[in-house]
Design a protein around this motif. Structure first.
Motif, PDB file in Angstrom:
ATOM      1  N   PRO A   1      -1.815  11.211   6.420  1.00 23.35           N
ATOM      2  CA  PRO A   1      -1.553  10.486   5.172  1.00 23.35           C
ATOM      3  C   PRO A   1      -2.843  10.180   4.420  1.00 23.35           C
ATOM      4  O   PRO A   1      -3.902  10.006   5.031  1.00 23.35           O
ATOM      5  CB  PRO A   1      -0.879   9.198   5.656  1.00 23.35           C
TER       6      PRO A   1
ATOM      7  N   GLN B   1       1.515  12.028   1.951  1.00 24.69           N
ATOM      8  CA  GLN B   1       1.266  12.954   3.056  1.00 24.69           C
ATOM      9  C   GLN B   1       1.794  14.334   2.726  1.00 24.69           C
ATOM     10  O   GLN B   1       2.979  14.514   2.446  1.00 24.69           O
ATOM     11  CB  GLN B   1       1.896  12.464   4.364  1.00 24.69           C
TER      12      GLN B   1
ATOM     13  N   THR C   1       0.840  -1.191   0.000  1.00 25.54           N
ATOM     14  CA  THR C   1       0.000   0.000   0.000  1.00 25.54           C
ATOM     15  C   THR C   1       0.879   1.247   0.000  1.00 25.54           C
ATOM     16  O   THR C   1       1.887   1.292   0.696  1.00 25.54           O
ATOM     17  CB  THR C   1      -0.907   0.025   1.248  1.00 25.54           C
TER      18      THR C   1
ATOM     19  N   GLN D   1      -3.079   0.441  -3.854  1.00 23.73           N
ATOM     20  CA  GLN D   1      -2.747  -0.806  -3.183  1.00 23.73           C
ATOM     21  C   GLN D   1      -2.743  -1.951  -4.189  1.00 23.73           C
ATOM     22  O   GLN D   1      -3.536  -1.946  -5.134  1.00 23.73           O
ATOM     23  CB  GLN D   1      -3.772  -1.102  -2.094  1.00 23.73           C
TER      24      GLN D   1
ATOM     25  N   PHE E   1      -4.454   7.645   1.330  1.00 19.92           N
ATOM     26  CA  PHE E   1      -4.282   6.432   0.534  1.00 19.92           C
ATOM     27  C   PHE E   1      -4.150   6.774  -0.942  1.00 19.92           C
ATOM     28  O   PHE E   1      -4.905   7.582  -1.480  1.00 19.92           O
ATOM     29  CB  PHE E   1      -5.476   5.507   0.748  1.00 19.92           C
TER      30      PHE E   1
ATOM     31  N   TYR F   1       0.902   5.485   0.544  1.00 25.57           N
ATOM     32  CA  TYR F   1       0.212   6.659   1.059  1.00 25.57           C
ATOM     33  C   TYR F   1       0.990   7.913   0.680  1.00 25.57           C
ATOM     34  O   TYR F   1       2.206   7.881   0.488  1.00 25.57           O
ATOM     35  CB  TYR F   1       0.086   6.602   2.590  1.00 25.57           C
TER      36      TYR F   1
END
Lengths: 115, 113
Positions: free
Chosen positions: B44, B38, B34, B49, B46, B36
Motif C-alpha cells: 500500500p 494499493q 488515512t 490524511q 499513502f 492508502y
C-alpha cells in the motif's frame, strides 16, 4: 519518501520448512510492522517489531510461529516457521517515523507459496 | 480501533472525478483518517490524511464533515493508472509516532477507458 526493500521477493517452499524474510529501510525509522495479505484480501497485522526488545504480536499470531528480529533502526526479519500450505500468502513489512513523518510506508511484499 | 465501512468496488470512466466515501461511526476524538492506495503486487501507498474539514495534496482531496463519522476521498480526473484498491483507515497516533490501524477490505476502483 524512504525506500523499503524486502528479500526474497518470492519463494516456493516445502511444508515443514522455515523461511526468513528480510526488510531493509534506507533510513532510520521509529516503528516497523509485519503484515500478511492473502491474495485478493486485505492486510492483517502480524506484529510490531520493536528495536531492542521482543516483538508485540497481534491476536492469533505467536512468536513460535512468526519469530521476529529487529537488531537496529533500519532492519527487521520475519521468520515463518514450520510452514504449511495455509501460510501461503504475501508478507509485507512497513515502517513509520521516517524523517519525522508518521504515516506507514510499505515494502513491496514477499510472495510465499508453500507446497 | 474504529471500524470502517466502504464500498467494495466502483467503476469510473477516464477523466471523471471519483469520490469514495468511508463510514466510521465510532471514530474517537484522537483518531485520524488515512487513505492508502494499493496496486496489484505492490505494498500500500499513502495517499492522504486528515483530522477534520478538508485536506488537499497533489494527488487527492479528503473531505471530512464536522461530525467526522465519515470521510470522502476525491480523485480528480482519474486515469487508467488509478485502477487500484483504496483503503480507508482510522486510528490514533501513539507516543512512538505511529498510527495503529486495521485495514478493511478496501474499495476496488476500476477505471474504464
Amino acid at each position: 519518501s524512504a525506500v523499503i526493500s524486502q528479500k526474497p521477493s518470492r519463494d516456493i517452499c516445502q511444508r515443514g520448512t522455515s523461511l526468513t524474510i528480510q526488510c531493509q529501510v534506507d533510513s532510520q525509522v521509529t516503528m516497523m510492522f509485519w503484515y500478511r495479505q492473502q491474495p485478493g484480501q486485505s492486510l492483517t497485522l502480524i506484529a510490531t517489531a520493536n528495536q531492542g526488545s521482543e516483538a508485540t504480536y497481534e491476536s492469533g499470531f505467536v512468536i513460535d510461529k512468526f519469530p521476529i528480529s529487529r537488531p537496529n533502526l533500519t532492519f527487521s526479519t520475519l521468520t515463518v516457521s514450520n510452514m504449511s500450505p495455509e501460510d501461503s500468502s504475501i508478507y509485507l513489512c512497513s515502517a513509520t517515523g521516517l524523517a519525522g513523518q508518521e504515516t506507514q510506508y510499505f515494502g513491496p511484499g514477499t510472495r510465499l507459496l508453500v507446497l | 480501533l474504529a471500524k470502517t465501512t466502504q464500498p467494495i468496488s466502483m467503476d469510473s470512466y477516464e477523466g471523471q472525478e471519483v469520490n469514495i466515501t468511508c463510514s466510521h461511526n465510532n471514530i474517537a476524538t484522537n483518531d485520524y483518517i488515512t487513505w492508502y492506495q494499493q496496486f496489484p503486487s505492490q505494498g500500500p501507498r499513502f495517499i492522504i490524511q486528515g483530522y477534520k474539514t478538508k485536506v488537499t495534496n497533489e494527488v487527492a482531496s479528503l473531505f471530512i464533515p464536522a461530525d467526522r463519522k465519515s470521510s470522502t476521498l476525491s480523485l480528480p480526473r482519474v486515469s487508467l493508472s488509478d485502477t487500484a484498491v483504496y483503503y480507508c483507515l482510522v486510528g490514533a497516533f501513539h507516543s512512538g509516532g505511529y498510527q495503529k490501524v486495521t485495514f478493511g477490505i478496501g474499495t476496488k476502483l476500476q477505471v474504464i477507458p
